[in-house]
Write an enzyme that holds these catalytic residues in place. Structure first.
Site, short mmCIF file in Angstrom:
data_model
loop_
_atom_site.label_atom_id
_atom_site.label_comp_id
_atom_site.label_asym_id
_atom_site.label_seq_id
_atom_site.Cartn_x
_atom_site.Cartn_y
_atom_site.Cartn_z
N GLU A 1 -16.74 4.24 -64.60
CA GLU A 1 -16.34 5.31 -63.69
C GLU A 1 -15.34 4.74 -62.68
OE1 GLU A 1 -19.70 7.19 -61.90
OE2 GLU A 1 -20.65 7.67 -63.83
N GLY B 1 -15.57 4.26 -59.60
CA GLY B 1 -16.19 3.35 -58.64
C GLY B 1 -17.16 2.36 -59.25
N GLY C 1 -21.51 -6.15 -78.12
CA GLY C 1 -20.15 -5.63 -78.23
C GLY C 1 -19.12 -6.68 -77.89
N LEU D 1 9.56 -17.96 -81.83
CA LEU D 1 10.58 -17.11 -82.42
C LEU D 1 11.89 -17.15 -81.66
CD1 LEU D 1 8.10 -15.98 -84.01
CD2 LEU D 1 9.17 -13.74 -83.85
N GLY E 1 14.78 -16.02 -79.11
CA GLY E 1 15.30 -14.76 -78.59
C GLY E 1 14.78 -13.53 -79.31
N GLU F 1 -14.92 -4.75 -71.79
CA GLU F 1 -16.27 -5.20 -72.19
C GLU F 1 -16.68 -6.48 -71.47
OE1 GLU F 1 -18.04 -4.59 -75.85
OE2 GLU F 1 -16.59 -3.10 -76.56
N THR G 1 -15.08 -8.59 -67.83
CA THR G 1 -13.94 -9.44 -67.49
C THR G 1 -14.30 -10.91 -67.69
OG1 THR G 1 -14.61 -9.70 -65.18
CG2 THR G 1 -13.24 -7.78 -65.71
#
Length: 419
Positions: free
Chosen positions: A162, A164, A277, A373, A375, A398, A400
């Site tokens: 949510e 908050g 998870g 890679l 440029g 899920e 930090t």
């Protein structure tokens, strides 16, 4: 899909003490007993892995950049994942699922993330959060209705966060109150993955604020409920094809049979589901790292400078050798945690380590891939920059990185408490 479900055999060999080795011996004589590597697979797991790899390369890959640019998932991608069985890997066959285990689901997530992490996360959430919710906490009637739909044709969303309550998830303000036998839900959710595609929502709401987090319960809400509105879709940096939306509940009436699990047990359910998870997100990040690594190496082996392929210079070999080592380290952590979870052993700290390591490795490798890679890696014509953008979410959702570190640190500290 159902093709895969029919092909999958009962998963008796998923245990690391398979092939006749008693579990007791494995535990008592760990130094002598033969053991599987955590990344070893059963025949059924190889089947789901190979199916996911083939599908991702043949069906998904041509659509990836178009969906990323549009910031939307093509409906045919979701439909094809159902058709191929990827959305109900852990659901029992009697409910239309494949009937394999948690590790098999993680392997499929990894393979799809090699091609597109945005699609992989839709499938990961469906399996590790939604299907598991009903597998573990659903009544027989709920399984026959909701679990069967989740396994065969209906995407779901897990509505916890949510405005908050992010990391402090149980400070949520969404309320559930009795009205006769029904429940009325009011509140606002944000950062809800898969909300645009979802036909079912598992919603966490507090039915008794006097009990704080112990008043939280889970409810199943249908998308066509007139009290539910899917709101603003976020315009994100990465995993752009994956929808992330606000979901609002205004006088949202649900029947008594919509409660998932017991009254007041929602916080325990959420903790348990999110712990596992995190392993799925670890698998997604390993797949992302592999995808960016493979993409860069294929280019470096054909791109020539000073008369030979860039990949042949020792300075480059040292860099990609170390990157390959980091990917493998993350992968071992992920599948060690998955095996522990699947075999009923403690896994919370291992899951936190796996998610933390894999998300950091994904960011490191995808960043290096752009450097390798040169440029062209900085242009949107090449997908290296997409892997880089997609990787950033791994240290955020899920749990930090700081939440993972806190979990690990608390566990370590508890072992050194004085008697």
């Amino acid at each position: 899909g159902r093709r895969l479900a029919r092909a999958a055999a009962p998963q008796a060999a998923a245990q690391p003490w398979a092939a006749g080795l008693p579990r007791q011996q494995h535990r008592a004589c760990a130094s002598e007993a033969p053991r599987w590597a955590s990344t070893a697979m059963t025949a059924d797991e190889e089947l789901i892995r190979d199916s996911a790899r083939t599908w991702a390369n043949d069906f998904l890959k041509p659509l990836v950049q178009e969906m990323d640019k549009a910031g939307a998932m093509k409906p045919e991608v979701v439909a094809s994942m159902f058709e191929n069985g990827f959305m109900g890997i852990e659901a029992p066959p009697e409910y239309g699922g494949v009937g394999l285990g948690f590790t098999a689901a993680c392997m499929a997530v990894e393979e799809i993330a090699v091609v597109d992490p945005a699609v992989a996360v839709l499938m990961d959430i469906q399996n590790t959060l939604l299907v598991t919710s009903f597998n573990r906490y659903g009544t027989k009637e709920q399984k026959e209705n909701y679990l069967q739909r989740l396994a065969t044709d209906t995407a779901g969303s897990f509505c916890l966060s949510e405005p908050g309550s992010g990391s402090d998830a149980f400070a949520l303000k969404t309320a559930a109150r009795r009205d006769g036998d029904d429940w009325i839900i009011d509140g606002n959710k944000c950062w809800i993955s898969n909300a645009k595609e979802a036909g079912l929502f598992v919603v966490f709401a507090n039915a008794d604020f006097s009990k704080a987090h112990k008043g939280i319960s889970a409810f199943v809400v249908e998308r066509d409920n007139p009290g539910l509105t899917v709101g603003k879709k976020e315009d994100k940096l990465g995993i752009r094809a994956s929808s992330t939306c606000e979901v609002n509940f205004d006088n949202c009436r649900v029947p008594p049979g919509a409660m998932l699990g017991d009254l007041g047990q929602g916080y325990k359910m959420a903790i348990s589901l999110l712990n596992e998870g995190r392993i799925g997100i670890g698998a997604q990040m390993v797949g992302l790292a592999r995808g960016s690594f493979d993409y860069a190496l294929e280019y470096m082996c054909t791109r020539k400078q000073f008369g030979r392929p860039v990949a042949d210079f020792q300075g480059m070999q040292f860099q990609y050798a170390r990157a390959a080592m980091e990917i493998e380290a993350a992968r071992v952590l992920v599948y060690n945690a998955a095996r522990l979870k699947e075999t009923g052993q403690p896994f919370v700290v291992e899951a936190a380590m796996a998610k933390l390591k894999a998300s950091e490795v994904a960011q490191m490798v995808s960043s290096q891939a752009i450097d390798w890679l040169g440029g062209v890696g900085f242009t949107k014509e090449f997908v290296a920059e997409k892997y880089y953008r997609d990787s950033k979410i791994g240290t955020i959702y899920e749990g930090t990185s700081n939440i993972q570190l806190q979990t690990i640190g608390k566990s370590i500290r508890s072992k050194y408490d004085t008697k």
